[in-house]
Design a protein around this motif. Structure first.
Motif, PDB file in Angstrom:
ATOM      1  N   CYS A  68       0.832  -1.204   0.000  1.00 20.94           N
ATOM      2  CA  CYS A  68       0.000   0.000   0.000  1.00 20.94           C
ATOM      3  C   CYS A  68       0.870   1.259   0.000  1.00 20.94           C
ATOM      4  N   LEU A  69       1.942   1.247   0.785  1.00 22.22           N
ATOM      5  CA  LEU A  69       2.858   2.386   0.829  1.00 22.22           C
ATOM      6  C   LEU A  69       3.516   2.614  -0.528  1.00 22.22           C
ATOM      7  N   LEU A  70       4.021   1.551  -1.157  1.00 27.16           N
ATOM      8  CA  LEU A  70       4.692   1.699  -2.451  1.00 27.16           C
ATOM      9  C   LEU A  70       3.743   2.231  -3.517  1.00 27.16           C
ATOM     10  N   ARG A  71       2.511   1.707  -3.555  1.00 24.85           N
ATOM     11  CA  ARG A  71       1.524   2.185  -4.527  1.00 24.85           C
ATOM     12  C   ARG A  71       1.182   3.645  -4.279  1.00 24.85           C
ATOM     13  N   SER A  72       0.978   3.986  -3.021  1.00 24.12           N
ATOM     14  CA  SER A  72       0.596   5.356  -2.689  1.00 24.12           C
ATOM     15  C   SER A  72       1.697   6.345  -3.054  1.00 24.12           C
ATOM     16  N   VAL A  73       2.944   5.983  -2.814  1.00 21.21           N
ATOM     17  CA  VAL A  73       4.059   6.869  -3.161  1.00 21.21           C
ATOM     18  C   VAL A  73       4.141   7.047  -4.671  1.00 21.21           C
ATOM     19  N   ARG A  74       3.970   5.950  -5.419  1.00 21.28           N
ATOM     20  CA  ARG A  74       4.029   6.041  -6.877  1.00 21.28           C
ATOM     21  C   ARG A  74       2.887   6.902  -7.422  1.00 21.28           C
ATOM     22  N   GLU A  75       1.673   6.693  -6.901  1.00 28.41           N
ATOM     23  CA  GLU A  75       0.529   7.474  -7.372  1.00 28.41           C
ATOM     24  C   GLU A  75       0.656   8.937  -6.959  1.00 28.41           C
ATOM     25  N   HIS A  76       1.193   9.198  -5.761  1.00 26.90           N
ATOM     26  CA  HIS A  76       1.396  10.570  -5.320  1.00 26.90           C
ATOM     27  C   HIS A  76       2.390  11.287  -6.227  1.00 26.90           C
ATOM     28  N   THR A  77       3.457  10.593  -6.581  1.00 32.74           N
ATOM     29  CA  THR A  77       4.462  11.194  -7.466  1.00 32.74           C
ATOM     30  C   THR A  77       3.858  11.523  -8.827  1.00 32.74           C
ATOM     31  N   ALA A  78       3.038  10.614  -9.353  1.00 40.60           N
ATOM     32  CA  ALA A  78       2.399  10.865 -10.648  1.00 40.60           C
ATOM     33  C   ALA A  78       1.444  12.053 -10.566  1.00 40.60           C
ATOM     34  N   LEU A  79       0.648  12.128  -9.504  1.00 41.69           N
ATOM     35  CA  LEU A  79      -0.263  13.258  -9.336  1.00 41.69           C
ATOM     36  C   LEU A  79       0.497  14.557  -9.132  1.00 41.69           C
ATOM     37  N   HIS A  80       1.582  14.504  -8.377  1.00 46.49           N
ATOM     38  CA  HIS A  80       2.383  15.699  -8.133  1.00 46.49           C
ATOM     39  C   HIS A  80       2.988  16.225  -9.435  1.00 46.49           C
ATOM     40  N   GLN A  81       3.480  15.325 -10.269  1.00 43.49           N
ATOM     41  CA  GLN A  81       4.062  15.758 -11.539  1.00 43.49           C
ATOM     42  C   GLN A  81       3.003  16.344 -12.458  1.00 43.49           C
ATOM     43  N   GLU A  82       1.789  15.798 -12.409  1.00 41.56           N
ATOM     44  CA  GLU A  82       0.731  16.277 -13.303  1.00 41.56           C
ATOM     45  C   GLU A  82       0.165  17.618 -12.862  1.00 41.56           C
ATOM     46  N   TYR A  83      -0.048  17.799 -11.556  1.00 40.65           N
ATOM     47  CA  TYR A  83      -0.755  18.975 -11.077  1.00 40.65           C
ATOM     48  C   TYR A  83       0.109  19.990 -10.352  1.00 40.65           C
ATOM     49  N   HIS A  84       1.394  19.763 -10.260  1.00 37.28           N
ATOM     50  CA  HIS A  84       2.270  20.710  -9.582  1.00 37.28           C
ATOM     51  C   HIS A  84       2.294  22.017 -10.347  1.00 37.28           C
ATOM     52  N   GLY A  85       2.333  23.107  -9.609  1.00 40.19           N
ATOM     53  CA  GLY A  85       2.326  24.425 -10.225  1.00 40.19           C
ATOM     54  C   GLY A  85       3.500  24.637 -11.157  1.00 40.19           C
ATOM     55  N   LYS A  86       3.230  25.237 -12.279  1.00 42.78           N
ATOM     56  CA  LYS A  86       4.267  25.472 -13.279  1.00 42.78           C
ATOM     57  C   LYS A  86       4.718  26.935 -13.260  1.00 42.78           C
ATOM     58  N   GLY A  87       4.470  27.625 -12.165  1.00 47.75           N
ATOM     59  CA  GLY A  87       4.792  29.045 -12.104  1.00 47.75           C
ATOM     60  C   GLY A  87       3.541  29.857 -12.389  1.00 47.75           C
ATOM     61  N   GLU A  88       3.705  31.133 -12.549  1.00 48.04           N
ATOM     62  CA  GLU A  88       2.560  31.999 -12.780  1.00 48.04           C
ATOM     63  C   GLU A  88       2.062  31.841 -14.212  1.00 48.04           C
ATOM     64  N   ARG A  89       0.756  31.768 -14.354  1.00 39.63           N
ATOM     65  CA  ARG A  89       0.143  31.589 -15.671  1.00 39.63           C
ATOM     66  C   ARG A  89      -0.671  32.822 -16.028  1.00 39.63           C
ATOM     67  N   SER A  90      -0.882  32.989 -17.308  1.00 42.44           N
ATOM     68  CA  SER A  90      -1.685  34.115 -17.775  1.00 42.44           C
ATOM     69  C   SER A  90      -3.164  33.855 -17.473  1.00 42.44           C
ATOM     70  N   PRO A  91      -3.976  34.910 -17.397  1.00 41.07           N
ATOM     71  CA  PRO A  91      -5.412  34.705 -17.134  1.00 41.07           C
ATOM     72  C   PRO A  91      -6.093  33.853 -18.211  1.00 41.07           C
TER      73      PRO A  91
END
Length: 110
Positions: A68-91
């Motif tokens: 469960c820990l290994l799966r959760s870490v892998r899924e967290h990393t994938a979600l973090h890479q997908e939704y992590h802020g890319k800096g300031e964006r235009s409106p």
């Protein structure tokens, strides 16, 4: 408490997660100390006709928890890479992310 399922299924899940983790390292997962330890532990705690292992349920619970820990870490990393802020964006870009369009101003501005 939820049912743990089959120990073989848990072992296969653990080995799958090791394969995912070592795929990024570039070396075969069967050469890792983690693989050798997990397989040796499962072999040492299996039930045979000669003895009944008292710690089998304990090992299975620990293995399922680690899986469960290994799966959760892998899924967290994938979600973090997908939704992590890319800096300031235009409106306009932010509006496009949520499915809106900014209104056009009369007179050709915007």
């Amino acid at each position: 408490m939820a049912a743990l399922g089959s120990p073989l299924r848990t072992l296969r899940g653990l080995l799958r997660e090791l394969r995912y983790a070592s795929g990024r390292a570039g070396r075969p997962y069967r050469d890792t100390p983690a693989y050798q330890h997990i397989v040796a532990a499962f072999r040492a705690h299996r039930v045979t006709s000669e003895k009944l292992c008292r710690a089998q349920q304990e090992l299975h619970f620990q293995a399922a928890t680690y899986l469960c820990l290994l799966r959760s870490v892998r899924e967290h990393t994938a979600l973090h890479q997908e939704y992590h802020g890319k800096g300031e964006r235009s409106p306009e870009e932010v509006a496009g992310l949520v499915g809106f369009r900014l209104p056009q101003q009369p007179g050709g501005k915007g």
